[in-house]
Structures are given as C-alpha cells and as structure tokens.
Motif scaffolding. Structure first.
Motif, mmCIF file in Angstrom:
data_model
loop_
_atom_site.group_PDB
_atom_site.id
_atom_site.type_symbol
_atom_site.label_atom_id
_atom_site.label_comp_id
_atom_site.label_asym_id
_atom_site.label_seq_id
_atom_site.Cartn_x
_atom_site.Cartn_y
_atom_site.Cartn_z
ATOM 1 N N ASP A 72 0.884 -1.167 0.000
ATOM 2 C CA ASP A 72 0.000 0.000 0.000
ATOM 3 C C ASP A 72 0.920 1.214 0.000
ATOM 4 O OD1 ASP A 72 -1.641 2.166 0.662
ATOM 5 O OD2 ASP A 72 -2.969 0.922 1.885
ATOM 6 N N ASN A 73 1.064 1.852 -1.157
ATOM 7 C CA ASN A 73 2.010 2.964 -1.264
ATOM 8 C C ASN A 73 1.604 4.148 -0.379
ATOM 9 O OD1 ASN A 73 3.676 1.615 -3.069
ATOM 10 N ND2 ASN A 73 2.612 2.418 -4.868
ATOM 11 N N ALA A 74 0.324 4.355 -0.217
ATOM 12 C CA ALA A 74 -0.143 5.477 0.597
ATOM 13 C C ALA A 74 0.255 5.293 2.065
ATOM 14 C CB ALA A 74 -1.653 5.623 0.478
ATOM 15 N N LYS A 75 0.357 4.040 2.479
ATOM 16 C CA LYS A 75 0.709 3.739 3.876
ATOM 17 C C LYS A 75 2.166 3.309 4.028
ATOM 18 C CE LYS A 75 -3.971 2.256 5.153
ATOM 19 N NZ LYS A 75 -4.789 1.142 5.699
ATOM 20 N N ASN A 76 2.910 3.263 2.926
ATOM 21 C CA ASN A 76 4.296 2.773 2.966
ATOM 22 C C ASN A 76 4.384 1.435 3.696
ATOM 23 O OD1 ASN A 76 5.551 4.944 1.545
ATOM 24 N ND2 ASN A 76 5.400 6.188 3.402
ATOM 25 N N THR A 77 3.471 0.561 3.361
ATOM 26 C CA THR A 77 3.377 -0.733 4.030
ATOM 27 C C THR A 77 3.431 -1.853 2.998
ATOM 28 O OG1 THR A 77 2.059 0.199 5.831
ATOM 29 C CG2 THR A 77 1.937 -2.176 5.518
ATOM 30 N N VAL A 78 4.156 -2.900 3.368
ATOM 31 C CA VAL A 78 4.253 -4.085 2.523
ATOM 32 C C VAL A 78 3.717 -5.280 3.308
ATOM 33 C CG1 VAL A 78 6.636 -4.624 3.222
ATOM 34 C CG2 VAL A 78 5.768 -5.436 1.015
ATOM 35 N N TYR A 79 3.072 -6.180 2.601
ATOM 36 C CA TYR A 79 2.463 -7.355 3.206
ATOM 37 C C TYR A 79 3.007 -8.617 2.548
ATOM 38 C CZ TYR A 79 -0.912 -3.695 4.347
ATOM 39 O OH TYR A 79 -1.497 -2.536 4.768
ATOM 40 N N LEU A 80 3.027 -9.681 3.325
ATOM 41 C CA LEU A 80 3.389 -10.980 2.779
ATOM 42 C C LEU A 80 2.357 -11.993 3.266
ATOM 43 C CD1 LEU A 80 5.520 -12.514 1.058
ATOM 44 C CD2 LEU A 80 6.585 -13.181 3.235
ATOM 45 N N GLN A 81 1.502 -12.437 2.361
ATOM 46 C CA GLN A 81 0.535 -13.477 2.675
ATOM 47 C C GLN A 81 1.187 -14.825 2.402
ATOM 48 O OE1 GLN A 81 -2.667 -13.274 3.966
ATOM 49 N NE2 GLN A 81 -2.513 -15.508 4.072
ATOM 50 N N MET A 82 1.288 -15.637 3.434
ATOM 51 C CA MET A 82 1.967 -16.930 3.331
ATOM 52 C C MET A 82 0.941 -18.039 3.535
ATOM 53 S SD MET A 82 5.484 -16.100 5.407
ATOM 54 C CE MET A 82 4.668 -15.905 6.986
ATOM 55 N N ASN A 83 0.714 -18.829 2.508
ATOM 56 C CA ASN A 83 -0.213 -19.952 2.563
ATOM 57 C C ASN A 83 0.532 -21.262 2.379
ATOM 58 O OD1 ASN A 83 -2.365 -18.083 2.739
ATOM 59 N ND2 ASN A 83 -2.571 -18.005 0.510
ATOM 60 N N SER A 84 -0.128 -22.343 2.723
ATOM 61 C CA SER A 84 0.461 -23.691 2.564
ATOM 62 C C SER A 84 1.865 -23.747 3.153
ATOM 63 C CB SER A 84 0.492 -24.077 1.074
ATOM 64 O OG SER A 84 -0.802 -24.033 0.517
ATOM 65 N N LEU A 85 1.987 -23.242 4.361
ATOM 66 C CA LEU A 85 3.304 -23.160 4.991
ATOM 67 C C LEU A 85 3.878 -24.540 5.263
ATOM 68 C CD1 LEU A 85 2.586 -20.115 7.252
ATOM 69 C CD2 LEU A 85 4.549 -20.305 5.705
ATOM 70 N N LYS A 86 5.200 -24.619 5.133
ATOM 71 C CA LYS A 86 5.938 -25.866 5.331
ATOM 72 C C LYS A 86 6.950 -25.677 6.462
ATOM 73 C CE LYS A 86 5.814 -26.700 0.327
ATOM 74 N NZ LYS A 86 6.647 -26.943 -0.881
ATOM 75 N N PRO A 87 7.371 -26.765 7.082
ATOM 76 C CA PRO A 87 8.388 -26.627 8.137
ATOM 77 C C PRO A 87 9.652 -25.914 7.645
ATOM 78 C CG PRO A 87 7.394 -28.794 8.246
ATOM 79 C CD PRO A 87 6.842 -28.136 7.013
ATOM 80 N N GLU A 88 9.988 -26.086 6.392
ATOM 81 C CA GLU A 88 11.195 -25.431 5.863
ATOM 82 C C GLU A 88 11.028 -23.926 5.685
ATOM 83 O OE1 GLU A 88 9.635 -28.132 4.613
ATOM 84 O OE2 GLU A 88 9.660 -28.126 2.406
ATOM 85 N N ASP A 89 9.834 -23.419 5.886
ATOM 86 C CA ASP A 89 9.622 -21.967 5.874
ATOM 87 C C ASP A 89 9.972 -21.337 7.223
ATOM 88 O OD1 ASP A 89 6.667 -22.586 3.965
ATOM 89 O OD2 ASP A 89 8.567 -21.812 3.208
ATOM 90 N N THR A 90 10.268 -22.157 8.205
ATOM 91 C CA THR A 90 10.633 -21.649 9.533
ATOM 92 C C THR A 90 11.907 -20.818 9.441
ATOM 93 O OG1 THR A 90 9.598 -23.504 10.681
ATOM 94 C CG2 THR A 90 11.343 -22.317 11.850
ATOM 95 N N ALA A 91 11.818 -19.591 9.925
ATOM 96 C CA ALA A 91 12.952 -18.664 9.849
ATOM 97 C C ALA A 91 12.563 -17.361 10.541
ATOM 98 C CB ALA A 91 13.321 -18.381 8.399
#
Length: 114
Positions: A72-91
């Motif tokens: 959202d450029n007006a809010k200078n905000t970035v989002y990351l929607q993470m679906n189907s998470l796997k154990p290897e995404d742990t970090a």
C-alpha cells in the motif's frame, strides 16, 4: 530517519497461513523496493519476495504459488501473505526497504511445526 516495524509472525501448523506486515516511516522516496528476506538457523539470509513502487514483483522459487507480496504505497506498508506453509519456511523474516541504501526491520519469527 527511516524505521521499519514488522508484525504478524508466530507459530503455525504445516499447511496453515500467516500474514506479515511491515510499515515504513520517516523519509520514504517514491521510487523504492520493499520486500521480505528470511534467515533460518545456520543458513544465509535469502530473498523471499519483493515488490517495487510500480507493483512489479519477484519471488524465490521455493515460495512461488504459496506466498503473495503486496503493498500500500499510501501507507508505505508491505504485506506478505503466506499460505500452505511448510516446516522449511521456519525462519526469522526481515522486512527490507531499498532506497539510497538498504534498510532493515528487526525481524519476526515464523515457526511452522505440528
């Protein structure tokens, strides 16, 4: 002075979802790239996804089709929607802002475990 404040990490079961948010404050140039990196124990920090001010996106091959980055450029905000998470995404996930130099958030832990 630029600050990045992240939120949204936590513990989730495999197959679950999380949404990360990062709000930038301070002097933010109109032309920039915002994104997310992650670092697992014993591994180097790696790019997860980023998005420029025109909406052009780039993803790591390991997350394509599962993660979606938006901003959202007006809010200078970035989002990351993470679906189907796997154990290897742990970090620890770090927000990144590229302008005249790189700026980093403090990091937020994402743990995928049953």
């Amino acid at each position: 002075q630029v600050q990045l404040v992240e939120s949204g990490g936590g513990l989730v079961q495999p197959g679950g979802s999380l949404r990360l948010s990062c709000a930038a404050s301070g002097t933010i140039f109109a032309i920039n790239v915002m994104g997310w990196y992650r670092q697992a124990p014993g591994k180097e920090r790696e790019l997860v996804a980023n998005i420029d001010n025109n909406g052009f996106t780039r993803y790591a091959s390991s997350v394509k089709g599962r993660f979606t980055i938006s901003r959202d450029n007006a809010k200078n905000t970035v989002y990351l929607q993470m679906n189907s998470l796997k154990p290897e995404d742990t970090a620890v996930y770090y927000c990144n802002l590229q302008m005249e130099r790189d700026y980093w958030g403090q990091g937020t832990q994402v743990t995928v475990s049953s």
